[in-house]
Design an enzyme around this catalytic site. Structure first.
Site, short mmCIF file in Angstrom:
data_model
loop_
_atom_site.label_atom_id
_atom_site.label_comp_id
_atom_site.label_asym_id
_atom_site.label_seq_id
_atom_site.Cartn_x
_atom_site.Cartn_y
_atom_site.Cartn_z
N LEU A 137 44.55 39.19 32.56
CA LEU A 137 44.40 40.24 31.76
C LEU A 137 43.13 40.15 30.70
CD1 LEU A 137 48.09 40.78 30.09
CD2 LEU A 137 46.78 42.26 31.64
N THR A 153 41.85 38.55 55.80
CA THR A 153 42.59 39.59 55.15
C THR A 153 42.49 41.06 56.14
OG1 THR A 153 42.28 38.70 53.13
CG2 THR A 153 42.73 41.14 53.07
N ARG A 196 40.89 31.17 45.63
CA ARG A 196 40.10 31.85 44.92
C ARG A 196 38.60 31.19 44.81
NH1 ARG A 196 43.28 30.70 39.79
NH2 ARG A 196 43.80 29.29 41.03
N GLY A 223 34.59 41.90 40.52
CA GLY A 223 33.87 41.94 41.71
C GLY A 223 34.01 41.12 42.68
N CYS A 265 36.12 40.27 47.49
CA CYS A 265 37.87 40.50 47.83
C CYS A 265 38.33 41.73 47.27
CB CYS A 265 38.41 39.23 47.64
SG CYS A 265 37.68 37.79 48.55
N LYS A 300 49.10 39.96 51.37
CA LYS A 300 47.86 39.79 50.91
C LYS A 300 47.09 41.00 50.24
CE LYS A 300 43.85 37.79 50.06
NZ LYS A 300 43.00 36.91 50.90
C1 UGA Z 1 40.96 36.60 44.75
C2 UGA Z 1 42.23 36.67 44.66
O1 UGA Z 1 42.27 36.05 43.08
C3 UGA Z 1 42.66 35.37 45.47
O2 UGA Z 1 44.00 35.27 45.40
C4 UGA Z 1 42.42 35.95 46.97
O3 UGA Z 1 42.70 34.74 48.03
C5 UGA Z 1 40.89 36.08 47.09
O4 UGA Z 1 40.59 37.22 45.91
C6 UGA Z 1 40.75 36.85 48.50
O5 UGA Z 1 41.19 37.69 48.66
O6 UGA Z 1 40.16 36.01 49.40
P1 UGA Z 1 38.51 35.79 43.86
O7 UGA Z 1 37.90 37.06 44.39
O8 UGA Z 1 37.87 34.61 44.56
O9 UGA Z 1 40.15 35.74 44.40
O10 UGA Z 1 38.41 35.70 42.42
P2 UGA Z 1 39.40 35.95 41.38
O11 UGA Z 1 39.65 34.97 40.56
O12 UGA Z 1 40.46 37.03 41.75
O13 UGA Z 1 38.44 37.09 40.43
C7 UGA Z 1 37.84 38.41 40.84
C8 UGA Z 1 37.24 39.16 39.82
O14 UGA Z 1 38.11 39.68 38.81
C9 UGA Z 1 36.07 38.18 39.04
O15 UGA Z 1 34.91 39.25 39.13
C10 UGA Z 1 36.54 38.11 37.87
O16 UGA Z 1 35.49 37.85 36.84
C11 UGA Z 1 37.72 39.19 37.49
N1 UGA Z 1 38.60 39.08 36.54
C12 UGA Z 1 39.54 38.15 37.00
C13 UGA Z 1 38.83 39.76 35.49
O17 UGA Z 1 37.53 40.57 34.91
N2 UGA Z 1 39.71 39.51 34.45
C14 UGA Z 1 40.65 38.58 34.90
O18 UGA Z 1 41.45 38.60 33.88
C15 UGA Z 1 40.53 37.90 35.90
#
Ligand code: UGA
Length: 438
Positions: free
Chosen positions: A252, A122, A153, A259, A262, A206
Site C-alpha cells: 500500500l 510464469t 522478489r 514497474g 513482472c 502465480k
Molecule cells: C514481484 C512479486 O512481488 C513477486 O512475488 C514475484 O515472484 C515477482 O514479481 C515475479 O513475478 O517474479 P518484483 O517485481 O521483484 O516481485 O518486485 P515487487 O516487490 O513486487 O515490486 C514491484 C513494483 O511495485 C516495484 O516497482 C515497487 O516499487 C512497486 N511497489 C511495491 C509499489 O509501488 N508500492 C508498494 O507498496 C509495493
C-alpha cells in the site's frame, strides 16, 4: 539430489544457487555462453544482494556447475527445472511462451521417462497441459510434469527462495509431487506449507498473486488521485486502512507506481489470456489497474511542469532509476520513464543510481548519467526521488542544501521525512499528499 536448472536469468540463477545451498548437486543450463562463463567465474550478470557470495560458495563447495548444452543432462540429473523468461510480446499484451516451449522441446529430446520436469516460469493458464503434449511428440512418452511457481522478489531473491511463504505444486499425479517435495524437504521441515494442486490452479496462483499485488498498489494510487483532488493524505490513509488486519499494510505504498519485469507484463498477459478463454470481462478491472499505474508517471511530469513552468532547458536530477531499490533492473522502470518524458519535453535530465547506471541503453542516450551523487544534484533546478534506495532515504537535507540552486524535491516514493526537509529550507512535493510548503 541431482538437479538441472534450465534458463539462468533472475529466476533460474537464484533457484540454482538456492538448490545448491539446500545441498543438491546442480547443473545450470543457459544458451548464452558469455553468461555461462561469467557464472562459472562466480560473477552474477545482474545485481542482487547476497546472491554473488552464495554463488561463489556453491562453486567452491562443488555443488553447482554451468554449461550451455543439454547433451549429458539425462544422465546428470533426475529433476529438471524450467526457469526461462516469458516476456511481454512486443506490441501485444500476451506473454511470449516460446522460450518455455523451446526449452521443453530440447529437454524432451534427452529426457528419461523416470525424470521429473518442473516448470517454474510464469505462464498463462493452460500452458503446462499444452507443454505435456508437445514434449510427448518429441520424447514418445508422457513426461512427468509438475508446475511449481516461484514468488521471489528482486532485491530479496535468495531469502525469498530459501524461505518462501508457501510451496505450490501442480500436477496430474500426486506421485510426481513426491520427488519435488523431497527436493524441498529442508524447507518443508521448517514448517513452510505445501499446496498440492492441479496444473491449471498452480499456474493461476502465480499470475493471480501478481495481479492482486498490482491491484493493491493501484488501489492506493487511485486513493492518491482522490487525495490530490480533495486535500486528503494518501500516505496517512494507507497507514490507517492497513492497520485493519483484513487489509494489511504491505503493498500500500503510494507513489509513482509499480514497474519491473513482472507485475506490468503479468497483468497484461493475464488480461490477454482471459480474453482468449472468452472471459475477458472478468479481468476488465486489471486494465484500469494498469491505467492507474501509468497515470502516476504522468502525474510526476505534471508536478514537475507545475513547479518549473516550461521544462525546456531546466536541469532536473532523477535520484534512482531502477524499478525498485536493491536491484539494477530497468525493465518498465517508472523512474526511468519519467526521466525520459522530462527529457522529451526539453529538460536537461541527470540520472543517478547506486547500481543501475551501466544498464542504460541507447534509448536513454539523451540522459546525463552521473555516478557521483553530489555532482548529480549540484546544479539541479529540481530533484525527483524515483527509487527509494537507502542512500536517498538517508540523505541529510542540510548537507544537500548547500548544493542545488533551487531547493525543491519531488518525493516520488513518499519516503522522505517531510519535516526535516522543510526545516532545511526545501520545498517538498509528494504525490498523493497535501503538503503545505511555506
Ligand atoms: C514481484 C512479486 O512481488 C513477486 O512475488 C514475484 O515472484 C515477482 O514479481 C515475479 O513475478 O517474479 P518484483 O517485481 O521483484 O516481485 O518486485 P515487487 O516487490 O513486487 O515490486 C514491484 C513494483 O511495485 C516495484 O516497482 C515497487 O516499487 C512497486 N511497489 C511495491 C509499489 O509501488 N508500492 C508498494 O507498496 C509495493
Amino acid at each position: 539430489m541431482k538437479i538441472s536448472v534450465i534458463g539462468l536469468g533472475y529466476l533460474g540463477t537464484t533457484h540454482a544457487v538456492a538448490m545448491a545451498q539446500l545441498g543438491h548437486n546442480v547443473i545450470g543450463i543457459e544458451p548464452d555462453s558469455s553468461r555461462v562463463q561469467a557464472l562459472k567465474a562466480g560473477n552474477l550478470p545482474f545485481f542482487e544482494p547476497g546472491l554473488e557470495d552464495a554463488l561463489r560458495q556453491a562453486i567452491s563447495s562443488g555443488k553447482i556447475s554451468f554449461q550451455s548444452h543439454h547433451d549429458d543432462l539425462s544422465a546428470a540429473s533426475d529433476i529438471h527445472f524450467i526457469c526461462v523468461g516469458t516476456p511481454q510480446i512486443s506490441g501485444q499484451q500476451s506473454a511470449d511462451t516460446s522460450y518455455v516451449f523451446a526449452a521443453a522441446g530440447q529437454l524432451a529430446a534427452v529426457l528419461k521417462p523416470s525424470s521429473l520436469v518442473v516448470g517454474k516460469s510464469t505462464v498463462p493458464v493452460g500452458t503446462a497441459r499444452h507443454l505435456i503434449t508437445k514434449m510427448q511428440e518429441v520424447s514418445g512418452f508422457v513426461p512427468r510434469l509438475c508446475w511449481n511457481p516461484e514468488f521471489l522478489r528482486e532485491g530479496t531473491a535468495l531469502a525469498d527462495s530459501m524461505l518462501p511463504d508457501r510451496i505450490v505444486i501442480g500436477s496430474d499425479d500426486p506421485e510426481y509431487n513426491q520427488a519435488l517435495k523431497g527436493c524441498y524437504q529442508t524447507m518443508i521441515d521448517q514448517g513452510i506449507p505445501v499446496l498440492e494442486l492441479d496444473l491449471e490452479t498452480a499456474e493461476l496462483v502465480k499470475v493471480s498473486a501478481n495481479a492482486f499485488l498490482a491491484t493493491k498498489i493501484s488501489f492506493i494510487n487511485a486513493m492518491a488521485e482522490i487525495a490530490e483532488a480533495s486535500g486528503a493524505d494518501a500516505v496517512r490513509l494507507a497507514e490507517a486502512i492497513g492497520l485493519d488486519n483484513r487489509i494489511g499494510k504491505s503493498f500500500l505504498r503510494t507513489g509513482i507506481g509499480f514497474g519491473g519485469g513482472c507485475l506490468p507484463k503479468d497483468i497484461r498477459g493475464f488480461i490477454a489470456r482471459a480474453d482468449e478463454l472468452g472471459v475477458g470481462d472478468s479481468l476488465a478491472f486489471l486494465k484500469e489497474v494498469d491505467q492507474i499505474n501509468l497515470r502516476r508517471r504522468q502525474r510526476i511530469v505534471w508536478l514537475a511542469t507545475e513547479e518549473l513552468g516550461d521544462i525546456k532547458n531546466k536541469k532536473i536530477t532523477m535520484l534512482g532509476i531502477s524499478f525498485k531499490p536493491d536491484s539494477d533492473d530497468l525493465r518498465d522502470s517508472p523512474a526511468l520513464e519519467i526521466a525520459l518524458r522530462l527529457q522529451a519535453l526539453g529538460g536537461v535530465v541527470t540520472v543517478h543510481d547506486p547500481v543501475a547506471l551501466e544498464n542504460l541503453d541507447k534509448k536513454s542516450s539523451g540522459l546525463i548519467s552521473e555516478a557521483d551523487l553530489s555532482t548529480a544534484v549540484k546544479d539541479a533546478d529540481l530533484m525527483i526521488l524515483g527509487t527509494e534506495w537507502a542512500d536517498y532515504k538517508n540523505l541529510d537535507p542540510e548537507a544537500v542544501s548547500s548544493l542545488p540552486r533551487i531547493k525543491t524535491i519531488i518525493d516520488g516514493r513518499n519516503v522522505l521525512n517531510v519535516d526535516s526537509w522543510q526545516i532545511a529550507g526545501w520545498r517538498i512535493i509528494a504525490p498523493g499528499r497535501n503538503i503545505v510548503n511555506v
